[in-house]
Design an enzyme around this catalytic site. Structure first.
Site, PDB file in Angstrom:
ATOM      1  N   ARG A   1      53.213  49.299  31.892  1.00 23.98           N
ATOM      2  CA  ARG A   1      51.951  48.538  31.887  1.00 23.98           C
ATOM      3  C   ARG A   1      51.001  49.024  32.975  1.00 23.98           C
ATOM      4  O   ARG A   1      50.027  48.342  33.295  1.00 23.98           O
ATOM      5  CB  ARG A   1      52.207  47.050  32.048  1.00 23.98           C
ATOM      6  CG  ARG A   1      52.982  46.677  33.294  1.00 23.98           C
ATOM      7  CD  ARG A   1      52.980  45.180  33.461  1.00 23.98           C
ATOM      8  NE  ARG A   1      53.884  44.770  34.529  1.00 23.98           N
ATOM      9  CZ  ARG A   1      53.950  43.548  34.998  1.00 23.98           C
ATOM     10  NH1 ARG A   1      53.177  42.618  34.492  1.00 23.98           N
ATOM     11  NH2 ARG A   1      54.789  43.237  35.948  1.00 23.98           N
TER      12      ARG A   1
ATOM     13  N   LYS B   1      47.247  48.198  37.081  1.00 24.11           N
ATOM     14  CA  LYS B   1      48.492  47.553  36.668  1.00 24.11           C
ATOM     15  C   LYS B   1      48.121  46.396  35.746  1.00 24.11           C
ATOM     16  O   LYS B   1      47.317  45.551  36.125  1.00 24.11           O
ATOM     17  CB  LYS B   1      49.239  47.058  37.914  1.00 24.11           C
ATOM     18  CG  LYS B   1      50.630  46.544  37.631  1.00 24.11           C
ATOM     19  CD  LYS B   1      51.421  46.388  38.914  1.00 24.11           C
ATOM     20  CE  LYS B   1      52.740  45.677  38.658  1.00 24.11           C
ATOM     21  NZ  LYS B   1      53.507  45.506  39.886  1.00 24.11           N
TER      22      LYS B   1
ATOM     23  N   ASP C   1      54.363  43.840  26.514  1.00 23.84           N
ATOM     24  CA  ASP C   1      52.974  43.781  26.031  1.00 23.84           C
ATOM     25  C   ASP C   1      52.011  44.615  26.882  1.00 23.84           C
ATOM     26  O   ASP C   1      50.813  44.680  26.590  1.00 23.84           O
ATOM     27  CB  ASP C   1      52.493  42.321  25.959  1.00 23.84           C
ATOM     28  CG  ASP C   1      52.580  41.625  27.324  1.00 23.84           C
ATOM     29  OD1 ASP C   1      52.928  42.291  28.328  1.00 23.84           O
ATOM     30  OD2 ASP C   1      52.297  40.416  27.382  1.00 23.84           O
ATOM     31  N   GLY C   2      52.521  45.211  27.962  1.00 23.51           N
ATOM     32  CA  GLY C   2      51.666  46.056  28.800  1.00 23.51           C
ATOM     33  C   GLY C   2      50.720  45.260  29.691  1.00 23.51           C
ATOM     34  O   GLY C   2      49.800  45.821  30.295  1.00 23.51           O
TER      35      GLY C   2
ATOM     36  N   ARG D   1      45.806  49.055  42.038  1.00 16.20           N
ATOM     37  CA  ARG D   1      46.747  49.377  43.111  1.00 16.20           C
ATOM     38  C   ARG D   1      46.423  50.737  43.716  1.00 16.20           C
ATOM     39  O   ARG D   1      46.051  51.665  43.004  1.00 16.20           O
ATOM     40  CB  ARG D   1      48.163  49.367  42.546  1.00 16.20           C
ATOM     41  CG  ARG D   1      49.233  49.719  43.544  1.00 16.20           C
ATOM     42  CD  ARG D   1      50.584  49.149  43.174  1.00 16.20           C
ATOM     43  NE  ARG D   1      51.229  49.831  42.068  1.00 16.20           N
ATOM     44  CZ  ARG D   1      52.402  49.449  41.547  1.00 16.20           C
ATOM     45  NH1 ARG D   1      53.015  48.365  42.013  1.00 16.20           N
ATOM     46  NH2 ARG D   1      52.951  50.103  40.567  1.00 16.20           N
TER      47      ARG D   1
ATOM     48  N   ASP E   1      64.044  52.623  40.793  1.00 17.22           N
ATOM     49  CA  ASP E   1      62.671  52.872  40.326  1.00 17.22           C
ATOM     50  C   ASP E   1      61.657  52.156  41.211  1.00 17.22           C
ATOM     51  O   ASP E   1      60.451  52.396  41.090  1.00 17.22           O
ATOM     52  CB  ASP E   1      62.503  52.433  38.862  1.00 17.22           C
ATOM     53  CG  ASP E   1      62.989  51.016  38.626  1.00 17.22           C
ATOM     54  OD1 ASP E   1      64.188  50.769  38.853  1.00 17.22           O
ATOM     55  OD2 ASP E   1      62.184  50.161  38.239  1.00 17.22           O
ATOM     56  N   ASN E   2      62.130  51.282  42.089  1.00 15.76           N
ATOM     57  CA  ASN E   2      61.218  50.593  43.004  1.00 15.76           C
ATOM     58  C   ASN E   2      61.372  51.103  44.429  1.00 15.76           C
ATOM     59  O   ASN E   2      61.062  50.399  45.390  1.00 15.76           O
ATOM     60  CB  ASN E   2      61.460  49.082  42.954  1.00 15.76           C
ATOM     61  CG  ASN E   2      61.017  48.490  41.623  1.00 15.76           C
ATOM     62  OD1 ASN E   2      60.168  49.040  40.935  1.00 15.76           O
ATOM     63  ND2 ASN E   2      61.612  47.370  41.243  1.00 15.76           N
TER      64      ASN E   2
ATOM     65  N   ASP F   1      56.098  47.267  44.353  1.00 18.90           N
ATOM     66  CA  ASP F   1      56.508  46.283  43.339  1.00 18.90           C
ATOM     67  C   ASP F   1      56.921  44.951  43.946  1.00 18.90           C
ATOM     68  O   ASP F   1      58.049  44.759  44.370  1.00 18.90           O
ATOM     69  CB  ASP F   1      57.591  46.845  42.410  1.00 18.90           C
ATOM     70  CG  ASP F   1      56.957  47.601  41.263  1.00 18.90           C
ATOM     71  OD1 ASP F   1      55.717  47.737  41.268  1.00 18.90           O
ATOM     72  OD2 ASP F   1      57.681  48.049  40.356  1.00 18.90           O
TER      73      ASP F   1
HETATM   74  P1  AMP Z   1      59.240  46.097  37.475  1.00 18.30           P
HETATM   75  O1  AMP Z   1      60.198  44.958  37.381  1.00 18.30           O
HETATM   76  O2  AMP Z   1      57.832  45.689  37.697  1.00 18.30           O
HETATM   77  O3  AMP Z   1      59.681  47.132  38.440  1.00 18.30           O
HETATM   78  O4  AMP Z   1      59.235  46.785  36.024  1.00 18.30           O
HETATM   79  C1  AMP Z   1      60.369  47.407  35.441  1.00 18.30           C
HETATM   80  C2  AMP Z   1      59.944  48.150  34.212  1.00 18.30           C
HETATM   81  O5  AMP Z   1      59.459  47.256  33.206  1.00 18.30           O
HETATM   82  C3  AMP Z   1      58.839  49.181  34.409  1.00 18.30           C
HETATM   83  O6  AMP Z   1      59.100  50.273  33.569  1.00 18.30           O
HETATM   84  C4  AMP Z   1      57.608  48.409  33.961  1.00 18.30           C
HETATM   85  O7  AMP Z   1      56.580  49.272  33.560  1.00 18.30           O
HETATM   86  C5  AMP Z   1      58.156  47.614  32.802  1.00 18.30           C
HETATM   87  N1  AMP Z   1      57.379  46.395  32.505  1.00 18.30           N
HETATM   88  C6  AMP Z   1      57.294  45.267  33.244  1.00 18.30           C
HETATM   89  N2  AMP Z   1      56.497  44.360  32.638  1.00 18.30           N
HETATM   90  C7  AMP Z   1      56.051  44.930  31.491  1.00 18.30           C
HETATM   91  C8  AMP Z   1      55.196  44.511  30.426  1.00 18.30           C
HETATM   92  N3  AMP Z   1      54.631  43.299  30.419  1.00 18.30           N
HETATM   93  N4  AMP Z   1      54.971  45.388  29.434  1.00 18.30           N
HETATM   94  C9  AMP Z   1      55.532  46.608  29.420  1.00 18.30           C
HETATM   95  N5  AMP Z   1      56.352  47.050  30.374  1.00 18.30           N
HETATM   96  C10 AMP Z   1      56.623  46.238  31.409  1.00 18.30           C
HETATM   97 MG    MG Z   2      58.881  48.707  39.187  1.00 15.66          MG
END
Ligand code: AMP
Ligand code: MG
Length: 486
Positions: free
Chosen positions: A95, A115, A127-128, A178, A254-255, A264
């Site tokens: 997203r 973001k 949903d991005g 960001r 990944d974080n 994040d």
């Molecule tokens: P995060 O927990 O923010 O580190 O996200 C983990 C993964 O989930 C990353 O690849 C994000 O891009 C993806 N992600 C989180 N929320 C969404 C969303 N609403 N739509 C698509 N991808 C998401």
């Molecule tokens: Mg992340």
């Protein structure tokens, strides 16, 4: 690609797209119909040297929401993988969309990323998008971290999108602009190692060294030096989190950034009552990312990083493993040494002494036993009366204070300034963060937000009439829960 590319607000280049194609996907941001700027970080915009004069408000909204592309932008979503709670997963910007890399005089080259910019090839079932609440939360906490002098991605703006997003119920949608030194993650290296091949991995490593570790470029073994440098950066960062009671909450690989910036802010929170087992994240039932476990998890993540780099370390995989292991083994000692130094600074110890560890540990035991507030305890030690003052009028604590006095006298140097620079008065306490965000994201009332942000901008300076920011109503933390990816 869009033809509407005219506004010259950023000084963009797009060096990431010189990496092999597998590292990213070209994608355009989703066009929200009526976005609105809710918060714009003027100070950061100035630091970045953004050219906003002569740009109408409407144009700025269009650019910051991704409706039109500013000059030089070649938007991409980055590919990466990661270990989430210990399990390998393919991820990528689901997203987030990188508009470009802005070159600034004071802050160097930084990524400008939207973001909540809509779906990308890495969105999986998402949903991005994101809620206004969670985007404001990232803004508030990342900026607070910056002012606490902790390395972090920054927040340039938050917009409401004018759309609703569904997370069990409908919420106001939001978007965050960001700013980061880069978005290269340990998970980017895992992705390269598994899916791109050795040449791609080398390209990523060289790119990273060039962008973040230029002094190791000329070393005989730059990839070995890269692991060492990451141990240094990440131990610095995690120790800094421990200094202020910050719990990242989701230290998946990944974080974890190569730049050494905190990234994040989903389920993060600040610890009030001292307890190393503190966890607020709704999905961290095992306490993997508990306050006191963050150093260990950093070690675990860097082992994953070193593993991804093995093909570049030696052609002979056994030799590569031996080299990587030998470097990784320095992590625990490095972390403990820095942690001790940081805790010593919190107590005003300019030079270390052998007895410091005992003094520090006995204080932590006392705090844990009597459920003392982590932040306020150090303020009381500095002689600042907090709303919890009565709690410190206690024989065991007073005895500890005498030992501390003796230790300070022995060092023959005034540690007061060191303590004042190390111990914040104001942290974003969870219950206030919630109040402020509810008013802003749900009621559209930013009055409390502005007051709170002003306090958080100078967290080491005592301000009048702020005692309510130094206390936590009883029972609040017990029920407090934070969430990922909202
Ligand atoms: P995060 O927990 O923010 O580190 O996200 C983990 C993964 O989930 C990353 O690849 C994000 O891009 C993806 N992600 C989180 N929320 C969404 C969303 N609403 N739509 C698509 N991808 C998401
Ligand atoms: Mg992340």
């Amino acid at each position: 690609m869009s033809t509407e590319t005219q506004s010259h607000i950023f000084n963009f280049s797009n060096t990431y797209t010189a990496l092999p194609d597998l590292f990213y996907s070209k994608v355009l941001p989703y066009k929200y119909k009526c976005p609105k700027i809710e918060i714009f970080n003027k100070r950061l915009a100035r630091e970045l040297g953004l050219i906003t004069e002569g740009i109408s408000k409407e144009e700025l909204v269009n650019i910051l929401s991704g409706r039109i592309l500013p000059e030089g932008s070649e938007p991409i979503a980055q590919a990466y993988a990661g270990h989430q709670f210990g399990h390998f997963t393919m991820l990528g910007d689901g997203r987030a969309i990188l508009l470009g890399e802005h070159q600034s005089d004071t802050l160097g080259k930084v990524d400008i990323q939207l973001k909540s910019a809509g779906q990308t090839p890495y969105s999986r079932s998402g949903d991005g998008k994101g809620t206004l609440y969670s985007m404001l939360r990232e803004y508030l906490i990342s900026e607070a971290m910056h002012h606490l002098n902790i390395r972090t991605t920054r927040s340039l703006a938050v917009l409401s999108t004018g759309e609703e997003v569904y997370r069990h119920a409908a919420h106001n949608g939001g978007l965050l602009v960001r700013v980061a030194s880069s978005h290269i993650r340990v998970g980017t290296f895992e992705y390269a190692s598994r899916f791109v091949g050795k040449e791609g991995l080398k390209a990523l490593a060289d790119y990273t060294i060039d962008r973040h570790f230029p002094d190791i470029a000329t070393k005989e073994k730059p990839y070995v030096a890269l692991i060492k440098a990451m141990i240094d950066r990440q131990t610095d960062l995690i120790v800094d989190w421990m200094r202020v009671g910050f719990i990242h909450g989701v230290m998946n690989t990944d974080n974890m950034t190569l730049s050494g910036e905190t990234i994040d802010y989903g389920p993060c929170a600040f610890m009030n009552t001292y307890d190393p087992a503190t966890v607020f994240s709704s999905i961290d039932a095992q306490g993997r990312y508990a306050f006191g476990n963050q150093g260990n998890i950093g070690y675990w993540n860097l082992a994953v990083f070193a593993n991804a780099l093995l093909p570049l370390i030696d052609e002979d995989s056994d030799k590569a493993v031996d080299v990587a292991k030998a470097i990784l083994q320095t992590y625990p000692e490095t972390f403990s040494r820095k942690w001790l130094h940081m805790m010593g600074a919190k107590l005003g110890f300019i030079y270390g002494e052998p007895e410091d560890e005992d003094i520090i540990k006995s204080l932590l035991e006392w705090m844990h036993k009597y459920k003392a507030d982590y932040t306020n305890t150090f303020l009381e030690i500095m002689g600042i009366k907090t709303p919890d003052h009565q709690q410190y009028d206690q024989p065991e604590f007073k005895l500890w204070l005498t030992k501390h006095r003796d230790r300070l006298d022995k060092s023959n140097a005034d540690g007061q300034q060191l303590m004042a620079d190390t111990n914040p008065l104001y942290i974003p306490r969870n219950h206030i963060v919630e109040q402020v965000l509810n008013a802003a994201a749900i009621d559209g009332d930013f009055t409390q937000w502005h007051t709170f942000m002003e306090i958080l901008e100078t967290p080491y300076t005592l301000k009048a009439d702020t005692s309510s920011y130094l206390t936590v109503p009883s029972g609040v933390d017990e029920e407090y829960q934070t969430y990922c990816g909202t």
